[in-house]
Design a protein around this motif. Structure first.
Motif, PDB file in Angstrom:
ATOM      1  N   LYS A   1       0.295   8.904   6.773  1.00 26.31           N
ATOM      2  CA  LYS A   1      -0.578   8.094   7.637  1.00 26.31           C
ATOM      3  C   LYS A   1      -0.275   6.614   7.466  1.00 26.31           C
ATOM      4  O   LYS A   1      -0.155   5.865   8.456  1.00 26.31           O
ATOM      5  CB  LYS A   1      -2.047   8.382   7.313  1.00 26.31           C
ATOM      6  CG  LYS A   1      -3.022   7.605   8.188  1.00 26.31           C
ATOM      7  CD  LYS A   1      -4.464   7.957   7.840  1.00 26.31           C
ATOM      8  CE  LYS A   1      -5.446   7.175   8.703  1.00 26.31           C
ATOM      9  NZ  LYS A   1      -6.861   7.505   8.368  1.00 26.31           N
ATOM     10  N   ALA A   2      -0.151   6.176   6.212  1.00 31.28           N
ATOM     11  CA  ALA A   2       0.163   4.771   5.946  1.00 31.28           C
ATOM     12  C   ALA A   2       1.566   4.433   6.446  1.00 31.28           C
ATOM     13  O   ALA A   2       1.792   3.364   7.037  1.00 31.28           O
ATOM     14  CB  ALA A   2       0.036   4.479   4.459  1.00 31.28           C
TER      15      ALA A   2
ATOM     16  N   GLN B   1      -2.482  16.969   0.536  1.00 25.20           N
ATOM     17  CA  GLN B   1      -3.438  15.924   0.922  1.00 25.20           C
ATOM     18  C   GLN B   1      -2.883  14.543   0.595  1.00 25.20           C
ATOM     19  O   GLN B   1      -3.032  13.597   1.376  1.00 25.20           O
ATOM     20  CB  GLN B   1      -4.771  16.154   0.215  1.00 25.20           C
ATOM     21  CG  GLN B   1      -5.509  17.402   0.658  1.00 25.20           C
ATOM     22  CD  GLN B   1      -5.776  17.428   2.159  1.00 25.20           C
ATOM     23  OE1 GLN B   1      -6.257  16.439   2.736  1.00 25.20           O
ATOM     24  NE2 GLN B   1      -5.458  18.545   2.789  1.00 25.20           N
ATOM     25  N   GLN B   2      -2.222  14.425  -0.561  1.00 23.87           N
ATOM     26  CA  GLN B   2      -1.585  13.163  -0.911  1.00 23.87           C
ATOM     27  C   GLN B   2      -0.480  12.818   0.085  1.00 23.87           C
ATOM     28  O   GLN B   2      -0.326  11.660   0.478  1.00 23.87           O
ATOM     29  CB  GLN B   2      -0.996  13.230  -2.312  1.00 23.87           C
ATOM     30  CG  GLN B   2      -2.003  13.028  -3.437  1.00 23.87           C
ATOM     31  CD  GLN B   2      -1.316  12.879  -4.781  1.00 23.87           C
ATOM     32  OE1 GLN B   2      -1.200  13.841  -5.536  1.00 23.87           O
ATOM     33  NE2 GLN B   2      -0.864  11.694  -5.091  1.00 23.87           N
ATOM     34  N   CYS B   3       0.279  13.829   0.472  1.00 26.09           N
ATOM     35  CA  CYS B   3       1.353  13.621   1.451  1.00 26.09           C
ATOM     36  C   CYS B   3       0.793  13.081   2.760  1.00 26.09           C
ATOM     37  O   CYS B   3       1.361  12.166   3.365  1.00 26.09           O
ATOM     38  CB  CYS B   3       2.100  14.931   1.708  1.00 26.09           C
ATOM     39  SG  CYS B   3       3.099  15.513   0.326  1.00 26.09           S
ATOM     40  N   LYS B   4      -0.329  13.634   3.193  1.00 27.60           N
ATOM     41  CA  LYS B   4      -0.932  13.207   4.457  1.00 27.60           C
ATOM     42  C   LYS B   4      -1.358  11.748   4.397  1.00 27.60           C
ATOM     43  O   LYS B   4      -1.178  11.003   5.369  1.00 27.60           O
ATOM     44  CB  LYS B   4      -2.127  14.095   4.789  1.00 27.60           C
ATOM     45  CG  LYS B   4      -1.746  15.509   5.219  1.00 27.60           C
ATOM     46  CD  LYS B   4      -2.976  16.341   5.533  1.00 27.60           C
ATOM     47  CE  LYS B   4      -2.589  17.737   5.989  1.00 27.60           C
ATOM     48  NZ  LYS B   4      -3.786  18.571   6.280  1.00 27.60           N
ATOM     49  N   HIS B   5      -1.913  11.313   3.255  1.00 27.55           N
ATOM     50  CA  HIS B   5      -2.294   9.904   3.104  1.00 27.55           C
ATOM     51  C   HIS B   5      -1.053   9.007   3.161  1.00 27.55           C
ATOM     52  O   HIS B   5      -1.074   7.936   3.780  1.00 27.55           O
ATOM     53  CB  HIS B   5      -3.021   9.694   1.772  1.00 27.55           C
ATOM     54  CG  HIS B   5      -4.387  10.299   1.728  1.00 27.55           C
ATOM     55  ND1 HIS B   5      -5.342  10.081   2.706  1.00 27.55           N
ATOM     56  CD2 HIS B   5      -4.990  11.110   0.819  1.00 27.55           C
ATOM     57  CE1 HIS B   5      -6.448  10.717   2.405  1.00 27.55           C
ATOM     58  NE2 HIS B   5      -6.262  11.365   1.271  1.00 27.55           N
ATOM     59  N   PHE B   6       0.017   9.472   2.510  1.00 28.05           N
ATOM     60  CA  PHE B   6       1.261   8.691   2.524  1.00 28.05           C
ATOM     61  C   PHE B   6       1.833   8.613   3.937  1.00 28.05           C
ATOM     62  O   PHE B   6       2.225   7.537   4.395  1.00 28.05           O
ATOM     63  CB  PHE B   6       2.270   9.326   1.566  1.00 28.05           C
ATOM     64  CG  PHE B   6       3.626   8.685   1.599  1.00 28.05           C
ATOM     65  CD1 PHE B   6       3.850   7.492   0.938  1.00 28.05           C
ATOM     66  CD2 PHE B   6       4.667   9.271   2.301  1.00 28.05           C
ATOM     67  CE1 PHE B   6       5.104   6.887   0.970  1.00 28.05           C
ATOM     68  CE2 PHE B   6       5.915   8.678   2.343  1.00 28.05           C
ATOM     69  CZ  PHE B   6       6.135   7.486   1.679  1.00 28.05           C
TER      70      PHE B   6
ATOM     71  N   GLU C   1       0.839  -1.211   0.000  1.00 23.97           N
ATOM     72  CA  GLU C   1       0.000   0.000   0.000  1.00 23.97           C
ATOM     73  C   GLU C   1       0.867   1.251   0.000  1.00 23.97           C
ATOM     74  O   GLU C   1       0.618   2.197  -0.764  1.00 23.97           O
ATOM     75  CB  GLU C   1      -0.902   0.001   1.229  1.00 23.97           C
ATOM     76  CG  GLU C   1      -1.745   1.267   1.363  1.00 23.97           C
ATOM     77  CD  GLU C   1      -2.454   1.364   2.705  1.00 23.97           C
ATOM     78  OE1 GLU C   1      -3.052   2.445   2.981  1.00 23.97           O
ATOM     79  OE2 GLU C   1      -2.401   0.397   3.498  1.00 23.97           O
TER      80      GLU C   1
ATOM     81  N   LEU D   1       1.306   4.248  -2.868  1.00 24.34           N
ATOM     82  CA  LEU D   1       1.156   5.672  -2.569  1.00 24.34           C
ATOM     83  C   LEU D   1       2.409   6.448  -2.954  1.00 24.34           C
ATOM     84  O   LEU D   1       2.324   7.583  -3.445  1.00 24.34           O
ATOM     85  CB  LEU D   1       0.862   5.866  -1.080  1.00 24.34           C
ATOM     86  CG  LEU D   1      -0.506   5.375  -0.587  1.00 24.34           C
ATOM     87  CD1 LEU D   1      -0.571   5.443   0.940  1.00 24.34           C
ATOM     88  CD2 LEU D   1      -1.624   6.216  -1.203  1.00 24.34           C
TER      89      LEU D   1
END
Length: 236
Positions: free
Chosen positions: A120-121, A113-118, A22, A26
């Motif tokens: 978080k994972a 926002q993409q950075c935050k998803h990355f 995952e 990302l």
């Protein structure tokens, strides 16, 4: 067959490798998004170079105009309409810069926002396990190294947009220095070879995972088509 190959995996290890997959997905998305934004950013800088040259000329003309009116032998040459024409075009060009810079900031915030998803994972990953993904190997940097690069590149993009917007707010038709400062900033932003190499060559987990390039005209709608229009639009 796949189940046979994974029979030796504990549920914990299986979950861990799924999380690695995952995060890698990302990361590859971040590589693509950063690359696309960088193309867009460079295109905007080239467009703004044309606009700022026009603003430089308008500023020169405006300064000559307002300095010549009091003692001019032929005041009828310098009419109010001439001054208004310069100011109106100046404002139009300034609005183009303002709109472009706002669009770039919006795009950077979308990257955030993409950075935050990355992140978080990444924070859910058990980094005590010494897997090749976590430790790195002869052909790949560690995922922590790539996480640092994600942060570094975002900070560069964000600070660059804030700096450009700050310089833009200093632009004034009676201040030639502000135009020259903006022009110099654009020159620096389009000639940063160190950052270009960092983004294009270093921020790559594995080239085999990159999408094959398509036609650049279809893949990326560049604003360079506006350059010719900007070069010749003039009323003064």
């Amino acid at each position: 067959m796949a189940n046979d190959n994974e029979a030796h995996l504990t549920p914990q290890l299986k979950e861990h490798y799924e999380k690695e997959a995952e995060i890698l997905s990302l990361l590859v998305d971040m590589e693509r998004s950063y690359g696309e934004y960088y193309q867009y950013y460079q295109c905007e800088m080239e467009t703004q170079k044309v606009i700022i040259e026009r603003l430089w000329l308008l500023t020169q003309r405006y300064l000559i105009l307002i300095s010549s009116v009091p003692g001019c032998r032929y005041p009828e040459v310098y009419t109010l309409s001439a001054e208004e024409a310069i100011i109106n075009e100046y404002e139009e060009k300034l609005q183009l810069l303002r709109s472009a810079n706002n669009s770039m900031k919006k795009a950077v915030l979308e990257l955030n926002q993409q950075c935050k998803h990355f992140y978080k994972a990444y924070n859910q990953l058990d980094r005590t396990l010494e897997t090749p993904f976590i430790m790195g190997d002869d052909h790949h940097r560690s995922i922590e190294c790539h996480k640092i690069m994600v942060n570094d590149i975002f900070n560069y993009f964000y600070s660059a947009v804030l700096k450009i917007k700050c310089y833009m707010h200093q632009l004034d038709p009676i201040n030639l220095e502000s135009v020259e400062d903006y022009r110099e900033l654009l020159k620096k932003e389009t000639s940063n070879d160190e950052f270009h190499d960092y983004l294009i060559n270093s921020f790559v987990y594995c080239k085999c995972l990159q999408i094959k390039p398509t036609c650049p005209i279809e893949k990326f709608k560049c604003n360079h088509e506006r350059l010719e229009k900007l070069k010749y639009v003039s009323r003064v």
